[in-house]
Design a protein around this motif. Structure first.
Motif, short mmCIF file in Angstrom:
data_model
loop_
_atom_site.label_atom_id
_atom_site.label_comp_id
_atom_site.label_asym_id
_atom_site.label_seq_id
_atom_site.Cartn_x
_atom_site.Cartn_y
_atom_site.Cartn_z
N ALA A 1 -73.37 -57.35 42.01
CA ALA A 1 -72.10 -57.69 41.96
C ALA A 1 -71.17 -56.60 41.19
O ALA A 1 -69.97 -56.40 41.39
CB ALA A 1 -72.12 -59.08 41.10
N LEU A 2 -71.81 -56.04 40.17
CA LEU A 2 -71.17 -54.85 39.18
C LEU A 2 -70.80 -53.89 40.28
O LEU A 2 -69.92 -53.15 40.02
CB LEU A 2 -72.06 -54.65 38.06
N ILE A 3 -71.64 -53.45 41.05
CA ILE A 3 -71.56 -52.09 41.88
C ILE A 3 -70.51 -52.55 43.01
O ILE A 3 -69.65 -51.89 43.13
CB ILE A 3 -72.59 -51.95 42.61
N LEU A 4 -70.35 -53.78 43.37
CA LEU A 4 -69.19 -54.11 44.09
C LEU A 4 -67.78 -54.16 43.36
O LEU A 4 -66.78 -53.82 44.24
CB LEU A 4 -69.42 -55.71 44.87
N GLN A 5 -67.96 -54.64 42.14
CA GLN A 5 -66.70 -54.66 41.34
C GLN A 5 -66.21 -53.17 41.09
O GLN A 5 -64.97 -53.08 41.29
CB GLN A 5 -66.87 -55.20 40.01
N ARG A 6 -67.04 -52.09 40.87
CA ARG A 6 -66.59 -51.00 40.90
C ARG A 6 -66.20 -50.10 42.14
O ARG A 6 -65.33 -49.60 42.23
CB ARG A 6 -67.97 -50.06 40.25
N ALA B 1 -65.94 -45.55 48.72
CA ALA B 1 -66.25 -45.99 47.35
C ALA B 1 -67.80 -46.21 47.04
O ALA B 1 -68.41 -45.65 45.98
CB ALA B 1 -65.54 -47.38 46.93
N MET B 2 -68.30 -46.85 48.17
CA MET B 2 -70.07 -46.89 48.02
C MET B 2 -70.37 -45.62 48.07
O MET B 2 -71.35 -45.18 47.17
CB MET B 2 -70.33 -47.92 48.90
N GLN B 3 -70.12 -44.72 48.70
CA GLN B 3 -70.81 -43.38 48.79
C GLN B 3 -70.26 -42.73 47.80
O GLN B 3 -71.27 -41.76 47.23
CB GLN B 3 -70.32 -42.88 50.16
N GLN B 4 -69.20 -42.78 47.28
CA GLN B 4 -68.93 -42.04 45.84
C GLN B 4 -69.95 -42.60 44.72
O GLN B 4 -70.54 -41.77 43.80
CB GLN B 4 -67.43 -42.46 45.46
N LEU B 5 -70.23 -43.88 44.64
CA LEU B 5 -71.08 -44.25 43.58
C LEU B 5 -72.37 -43.61 43.75
O LEU B 5 -72.93 -43.52 42.61
CB LEU B 5 -70.84 -45.99 43.60
N GLN B 6 -72.90 -43.64 44.92
CA GLN B 6 -74.24 -43.20 45.24
C GLN B 6 -74.31 -41.73 44.92
O GLN B 6 -75.30 -41.05 44.15
CB GLN B 6 -74.42 -43.26 46.70
N GLN B 7 -73.27 -40.93 45.26
CA GLN B 7 -73.30 -39.62 45.01
C GLN B 7 -73.18 -39.12 43.55
O GLN B 7 -73.70 -38.19 42.95
CB GLN B 7 -72.25 -38.66 45.77
N SER B 8 -72.30 -39.89 42.66
CA SER B 8 -72.23 -39.78 41.24
C SER B 8 -73.13 -39.90 40.47
O SER B 8 -73.11 -39.78 39.14
CB SER B 8 -70.75 -40.16 40.97
N GLY B 9 -74.17 -40.94 40.98
CA GLY B 9 -75.27 -41.40 40.31
C GLY B 9 -74.91 -42.75 39.56
O GLY B 9 -75.77 -43.51 38.95
N GLU B 10 -73.47 -43.20 39.47
CA GLU B 10 -73.12 -44.60 38.80
C GLU B 10 -73.91 -45.65 39.76
O GLU B 10 -74.12 -46.57 38.77
CB GLU B 10 -71.61 -44.48 39.11
N HIS B 11 -74.28 -45.66 40.59
CA HIS B 11 -74.79 -46.82 41.58
C HIS B 11 -76.21 -47.04 40.54
O HIS B 11 -76.51 -48.06 40.35
CB HIS B 11 -74.94 -46.47 43.07
N ASP B 12 -76.97 -46.01 40.55
CA ASP B 12 -78.48 -46.19 39.84
C ASP B 12 -78.25 -46.38 38.50
O ASP B 12 -79.37 -47.20 37.86
CB ASP B 12 -79.07 -44.76 40.35
N ARG B 13 -77.44 -45.95 37.88
CA ARG B 13 -77.40 -46.18 36.40
C ARG B 13 -76.68 -47.78 36.21
O ARG B 13 -77.17 -48.30 35.25
CB ARG B 13 -75.94 -45.31 35.81
#
Length: 278
Positions: free
Chosen positions: A59-64, A240-252
């Motif tokens: 849910a937090l990943i979706l919010q970002r 946006a989801m791709q950006q979160l993956q590439q930046s490492g924010e998704h995993d964090r």
């Protein structure tokens, strides 16, 4: 002076009223074409602090992703079957976390990966273990509890070629656990992390259940959108989801939430199954 009698509501009337309220809510959502997101109670991925609040890792990943896209969408928590039904019938609806399977491929627009899962069958642990039964043997002889419309239900039905399976469908893993502990079913389905969190929230030892056979290969869980969702919305969220993956924010975000201890379940009956479960 005699005290006034308190009025009571018959359980059937109460249940009927709740069903009517759910139906009205669904109709209102269907009439409103704003972007919404729906999910199920699943700590720590979709929920965390309680079963009604979408504050888990996914849910937090979706919010970002929404923030990066310049979009807004309330995230509502429903039983999984209802969340699926909304996403399959209402345009402009986001769904998380849904396993991408061949049977579901054409049902949704797939936006971005969230994590992975694999489903197994679980039984009560015993002091002595005999030879482990195969999946086909279990399907022929034993009752299995799983969640209505869950990927485990789909996988089990696909492998039940003889149509002999004794499948019990419920609304939550806590319900399945109660049925398993009471002896009403022999097995329950779930991923290792799902089973771990269900036992933890029920204040039960991790050794209570024994993992047996896998019922499906590893599946990737996705954020998906309903058909009829505007292409510009889908494109923004995919970027946006791709950006979160590439930046490492998704995993964090995943690591941050998964490292926290889960609160106890609000359902006080989770650790104590009733003598005669419904």
């Amino acid at each position: 002076m005699p005290k006034p009698k308190l009025s009571t509501i018959h359980p059937r009337r109460l249940a009927g009223g709740l069903l009517l309220l759910a139906s009205i809510t669904t109709q209102v959502l269907a009439a409103d074409n704003t972007l919404i997101a729906v999910t199920e109670p699943w700590p720590p991925y979709n929920t965390f602090s309680n079963a009604d609040t979408a504050d888990g890792a996914h849910a937090l990943i979706l919010q970002r992703a929404l923030a990066l896209s310049g979009l807004t969408a309330p995230i509502s928590v429903y039983p999984w079957a209802r969340a699926m039904a909304l996403a399959q019938s209402r345009p402009n609806t986001l769904l998380l976390s849904v396993a991408r399977t061949p049977a579901r491929e054409q049902q949704f627009i797939w936006i971005g990966k969230l994590s992975q899962t694999q489903q197994f069958l679980w039984r009560l642990d015993t002091a002595t273990h005999g030879p482990e039964a195969s999946l086909q043997q279990i399907l022929r002889c034993c009752s299995i509890c799983t969640i209505r419309k869950d990927v485990s239900e789909e996988a089990l039905r696909q492998q039940d070629s003889e149509h002999s399976m004794q499948l019990v469908l419920t609304g939550s893993h806590h319900d399945c656990l109660r049925l398993l502990r009471s002896g009403s079913v022999a097995y329950m389905a779930g991923s290792p992390y799902r089973i771990q969190t269900t036992l933890q929230q029920s204040s039960l030892p991790a050794t209570l259940l024994h993992k047996t056979t896998a019922i499906a290969p590893v599946r990737t869980l996705f954020l998906a959108a309903s058909h009829g969702t505007p292409g510009v919305t889908v494109s923004k969220l995919q970027q946006a989801m791709q950006q979160l993956q590439q930046s490492g924010e998704h995993d964090r975000i995943l690591q941050q939430i998964l490292s926290r201890p889960l609160p106890a379940a609000a359902d006080s009956n989770a650790a104590n199954p009733p003598a005669n479960p419904p």
